[in-house]
Write a protein that holds these residues in place. Structure first.
Motif, PDB file in Angstrom:
ATOM      1  N   ILE A  39       0.846  -1.194   0.000  1.00 25.11           N
ATOM      2  CA  ILE A  39       0.000   0.000   0.000  1.00 25.11           C
ATOM      3  C   ILE A  39       0.884   1.249   0.000  1.00 25.11           C
ATOM      4  N   ARG A  40       0.634   2.146  -0.949  1.00 24.61           N
ATOM      5  CA  ARG A  40       1.396   3.391  -1.023  1.00 24.61           C
ATOM      6  C   ARG A  40       0.913   4.359   0.065  1.00 24.61           C
ATOM      7  N   VAL A  41       1.845   4.934   0.779  1.00 23.65           N
ATOM      8  CA  VAL A  41       1.509   5.896   1.833  1.00 23.65           C
ATOM      9  C   VAL A  41       2.398   7.119   1.691  1.00 23.65           C
ATOM     10  N   ALA A  42       1.996   8.193   2.360  1.00 25.07           N
ATOM     11  CA  ALA A  42       2.832   9.386   2.371  1.00 25.07           C
ATOM     12  C   ALA A  42       4.031   9.170   3.288  1.00 25.07           C
ATOM     13  N   SER A  43       5.037  10.023   3.146  1.00 24.67           N
ATOM     14  CA  SER A  43       6.220   9.903   4.000  1.00 24.67           C
ATOM     15  C   SER A  43       6.837  11.277   4.213  1.00 24.67           C
ATOM     16  N   THR A  44       7.592  11.408   5.278  1.00 23.44           N
ATOM     17  CA  THR A  44       8.257  12.663   5.617  1.00 23.44           C
ATOM     18  C   THR A  44       9.746  12.412   5.812  1.00 23.44           C
ATOM     19  N   ASN A  45      10.566  13.282   5.209  1.00 26.15           N
ATOM     20  CA  ASN A  45      12.015  13.177   5.333  1.00 26.15           C
ATOM     21  C   ASN A  45      12.446  13.847   6.625  1.00 26.15           C
TER      22      ASN A  45
END
Length: 205
Positions: A39-45
């Motif tokens: 499942i594609r999810v958002a991410s934060t660097n």
């Protein structure tokens, strides 16, 4: 003066380009994926480490209500039944009168405005003759409060605005005979039991 403006504009452009050119040199560490991670999810660097996240819907938690006696519980259950019975009518009235106000704002012709008001009045009356006339006195009293809650105006004010003061007075006189008050207002503090029922009912989900 034109040269000065051009000079300032050049500085802004160069500064913007320099900001874009500043690319982080910190190596990005991607999370290790398992075979079931599809499942594609958002991410934060976060300083080079990619942290996946997903947004969650707001969850409201209500404490279990405690009653002093079985009679109090029965009274609350009756109130809940009555509120759930009339709430759809209040929401219908809200949507219909908001639509009427939008339609009236689009025309300045008195004849067309009267036609729009008459059509709205007809739809409300049809609903009254079909369903609302079967309401009990208590349910009718709750409905007038909920209309004020949803529209920010009492039933009396709505009739006065759309049908005139004389008609509103006649409607109010008839309503008082059968135990209603078209001028009833809603207070979240005074009607806190009704408010708690509405908030937990799911009508606004």
């Amino acid at each position: 003066m034109n040269f000065y403006r051009l000079f300032i504009l050049s500085i802004v452009i160069i500064s913007g380009a320099s900001a874009k050119a500043q690319v982080s040199t910190v190596p990005v560490k991607m999370p290790v994926l398992g075979k079931n991670d599809t499942i594609r999810v958002a991410s934060t660097n976060d300083n080079g480490e990619m942290i996946p996240w997903i947004p969650l819907n707001e969850v409201e938690i209500f404490a279990m209500r405690l009653f002093k006696s079985p009679a109090d519980r029965a009274a609350f259950n009756r109130l809940r039944y009555n509120v759930m019975k009339v709430m759809p009518y209040a929401l219908f009235a809200k949507r219909r009168y908001e639509q009427l106000e939008r339609d009236l704002a689009l025309t300045t012709e008195k004849k067309e405005q009267k036609k729009l008001v008459k059509q709205c009045d007809k739809e409300i009356k049809e609903m009254f003759n079909r369903e609302i006339k079967e309401l009990t006195i208590t349910q009718g009293q709750i409905l007038t409060k909920l209309i004020d809650r949803e529209l920010g105006r009492t039933t009396y004010d709505i009739i006065k605005e759309t049908k005139g003061g004389v008609t509103a007075f006649l409607y109010q006189s008839v309503a008082r005979v059968v135990g209603h008050n078209l001028k009833s207002t809603y207070s979240p503090q005074e009607d806190r039991d009704i408010e708690s029922i509405i908030v937990s009912s799911g009508f606004y989900q």
